[in-house]
Enzyme design. Structure first.
Site, short mmCIF file in Angstrom:
data_model
loop_
_atom_site.label_atom_id
_atom_site.label_comp_id
_atom_site.label_asym_id
_atom_site.label_seq_id
_atom_site.Cartn_x
_atom_site.Cartn_y
_atom_site.Cartn_z
N HIS A 24 0.81 -1.23 0.00
CA HIS A 24 0.00 0.00 0.00
C HIS A 24 0.84 1.28 0.00
O HIS A 24 0.70 2.17 0.83
CB HIS A 24 -1.09 0.01 1.08
CG HIS A 24 -0.66 -0.25 2.50
ND1 HIS A 24 0.27 0.51 3.15
CD2 HIS A 24 -1.07 -1.17 3.40
CE1 HIS A 24 0.42 0.07 4.39
NE2 HIS A 24 -0.38 -0.95 4.57
N HIS A 78 -4.40 -9.54 14.81
CA HIS A 78 -4.52 -8.38 13.91
C HIS A 78 -5.32 -8.81 12.67
O HIS A 78 -5.06 -9.87 12.11
CB HIS A 78 -3.12 -7.92 13.53
CG HIS A 78 -3.06 -6.69 12.68
ND1 HIS A 78 -4.06 -5.75 12.66
CD2 HIS A 78 -2.11 -6.24 11.81
CE1 HIS A 78 -3.73 -4.78 11.82
NE2 HIS A 78 -2.56 -5.05 11.27
N GLU A 80 -5.73 -7.01 9.72
CA GLU A 80 -5.36 -6.50 8.39
C GLU A 80 -5.16 -7.70 7.45
O GLU A 80 -4.69 -8.77 7.86
CB GLU A 80 -4.11 -5.61 8.46
CG GLU A 80 -3.93 -4.83 7.17
CD GLU A 80 -2.92 -3.68 7.26
OE1 GLU A 80 -2.28 -3.51 8.33
OE2 GLU A 80 -2.77 -2.97 6.25
N ASP A 82 -3.16 -8.81 5.30
CA ASP A 82 -1.92 -9.59 5.14
C ASP A 82 -1.82 -10.68 6.20
O ASP A 82 -1.02 -11.61 6.06
CB ASP A 82 -0.67 -8.68 5.15
CG ASP A 82 -0.62 -7.69 6.29
OD1 ASP A 82 -1.68 -7.27 6.79
OD2 ASP A 82 0.50 -7.33 6.69
N HIS A 145 -1.08 -1.09 14.98
CA HIS A 145 -1.41 0.17 14.35
C HIS A 145 -2.85 0.22 13.86
O HIS A 145 -3.24 1.19 13.17
CB HIS A 145 -0.43 0.44 13.20
CG HIS A 145 -0.62 -0.49 12.02
ND1 HIS A 145 -0.92 -0.03 10.77
CD2 HIS A 145 -0.61 -1.83 11.92
CE1 HIS A 145 -1.05 -1.04 9.94
NE2 HIS A 145 -0.87 -2.15 10.61
N ASP A 164 2.26 -6.65 14.32
CA ASP A 164 3.14 -5.90 13.40
C ASP A 164 4.33 -5.24 14.11
O ASP A 164 5.34 -4.93 13.46
CB ASP A 164 2.34 -4.78 12.72
CG ASP A 164 1.51 -5.29 11.54
OD1 ASP A 164 1.90 -6.28 10.90
OD2 ASP A 164 0.47 -4.68 11.26
N TYR A 192 10.32 0.11 8.50
CA TYR A 192 8.98 -0.32 8.93
C TYR A 192 8.41 0.69 9.93
O TYR A 192 7.26 1.13 9.82
CB TYR A 192 9.05 -1.72 9.55
CG TYR A 192 7.71 -2.36 9.68
CD1 TYR A 192 7.21 -3.18 8.68
CD2 TYR A 192 6.90 -2.10 10.77
CE1 TYR A 192 5.95 -3.74 8.76
CE2 TYR A 192 5.63 -2.66 10.88
CZ TYR A 192 5.17 -3.48 9.87
OH TYR A 192 3.91 -4.03 9.96
N HIS A 225 5.94 -9.95 10.82
CA HIS A 225 6.72 -9.80 9.58
C HIS A 225 8.20 -9.92 9.90
O HIS A 225 8.69 -9.34 10.89
CB HIS A 225 6.52 -8.41 8.96
CG HIS A 225 5.13 -8.13 8.48
ND1 HIS A 225 4.58 -8.73 7.37
CD2 HIS A 225 4.18 -7.29 8.95
CE1 HIS A 225 3.35 -8.27 7.19
NE2 HIS A 225 3.08 -7.40 8.13
FE1 FEO Z 1 -1.00 -4.22 9.86
FE2 FEO Z 1 1.10 -6.57 8.72
O1 FEO Z 1 -0.53 -5.69 8.86
#
Ligand code: FEO
Length: 399
Positions: A24, A78, A80, A82, A145, A164, A192, A225
């Protein structure tokens, strides 16, 4: 790749996305990983899933440890995409007894996937569940976040599963921080932070304080990640402490875009002036530097100096886009100034000043405009402006 046992009966079973180059708007030149963790105990739990495109890799890894259908609990730190993209397929396949998530996580799951019969169970900070031998404690990290974000902590293993936070977009065949080049690891961690968390720095400070006050013993941090921290936990905590304070170092950035090289000449002269005062400077042309790399430099710079020619009574589009991106991330505590060449109207400097004022930068110059092509006098003015900026940076970073 194969699953990796990171602690007794706790396995990394995530996926590696070697090819992703855009997240994004954040340039992921090094790819990324979507980490998921599987705990084998009396009850079997899976922490987070992966991006939808990588579901088969997640299943392949889980299958090497146990039959996925034996998983009892899903823990969604989380929502999101991903980390949740493969959730519908996983729920269908696993038919979990319970899916644990925060209150905001439940709302986000409902809004993303609109399930009618998923066994969602809300948990809050301080709640814990037992898997048998192992206990999981939950710590909500709202807005770090996303509203739904939370950490899971396993006291017996001194393991923090951090969603994250502390992550990096960094695809590697290695899984641990001490198995890769440390400088590169910290650079990706900084990128990041700069592009995902800068905006939430006050919350990062609160979280670090909270973790200290709770006295959590941590000898491993497993983010969603990148690499898992086991040997350099002190480094990443110290870096987050430093970055979240937005304390610039003796470093200035000259970030610019140019039309017919005049603003480029001005940028070089401003940078030379800054450097003459003994301040480290970087010249960042937005035509060749990605905005997310520029933001990584903004993270620890004291001065952010902007240059743009005027185009159609406005900014050059790359500068306009960069300002939009930087404004969203809200870096603070910066010295600012603007410059640029123009032909007849010359609004660019005013517009850059307005954007910096909105971000509460300390604008120490009214801005330098030059008509068409700068001559020696024009470049001398740029150098003098750079020298004044350099002196201000030194004053504000001394002591
Ligand atoms: Fe906030 Fe890795 O997604």
């Amino acid at each position: 790749m194969k699953p990796v046992e990171i602690k007794p009966n706790i396995f990394w079973v995530g996926a590696i996305d070697w090819n992703v180059r855009d997240f994004h708007g954040y340039s992921t030149y090094k790819g990324t990983t979507y980490n998921a963790y599987l705990i084998k105990d009396k009850k079997i739990a899976l922490f987070d899933t992966v991006k939808k495109s990588h579901t088969s890799e997640l299943l392949h890894h889980i299958t090497q440890v146990l039959d996925p259908e034996k998983i009892d609990y899903l823990i969604i730190n989380h929502v999101e995409m991903d980390h949740s993209g493969s959730l519908p397929e996983m729920v269908e396949r696993i038919k979990p007894e319970k899916i644990f998530c925060s209150k905001m996580g439940k709302k986000a799951i409902m809004d993303h996937f609109h399930p009618t019969d998923w066994p969602l169970v809300e948990v809050s900070s301080g709640d814990s569940i037992s898997l048998g031998e192992k206990t999981i404690q939950f710590l909500e990290t709202r807005m770090l976040h996303w509203p739904d974000s939370m950490f899971s902590y396993l006291p017996g293993d001194k393991l923090l599963i951090s969603s994250d936070a502390f992550g990096q977009h960094f695809a590697t065949s290695e899984r641990f921080d001490d198995e890769v080049n440390h400088t590169e690891l910290m650079e990706q961690t900084a990128k990041y932070y700069a592009n995902i968390l800068t905006l939430y720095s006050p919350l990062v400070r609160k979280l670090l304080k909270n973790v200290r006050e709770l006295g959590l013993e941590i000898d491993m941090i497993a983010p969603d990640h990148g690499l898992i921290w086991r040997s350099h936990i002190g480094d990443v905590l110290a870096a987050y402490d430093k970055w979240s304070q937005h304390q610039g170092q003796r470093k200035a950035l000259v970030i610019y875009d140019t039309m017919w090289e005049s603003t480029h000449k001005m940028a070089k002269a401003v940078a030379n002036g800054i450097n003459m005062e003994g301040v480290s400077v970087k010249l960042l042309n937005l035509a060749v530097n990605h905005r997310s790399d520029v933001m990584t430099d903004v993270l620890d710079a004291k001065a952010v100096i902007l240059g743009s020619a005027t185009l159609n009574n406005g900014l050059l589009p790359r500068m306009a886009g960069f300002l939009m991106y930087m404004r969203g991330l809200r870096p603070t505590n910066k010295i600012g100034a603007a410059f640029g060449s123009y032909g007849w109207s010359g609004e660019a400097v005013k517009l850059m000043n307005e954007a910096m004022a909105e971000m509460k930068f300390d604008i120490i110059e009214e801005g330098l405009r030059w008509k068409y092509v700068p001559n020696h006098d024009g470049l001398r003015e740029c150098v003098e402006m750079g020298r004044r900026i350099g002196r201000a940076v030194k004053e504000q970073t001394d002591g």
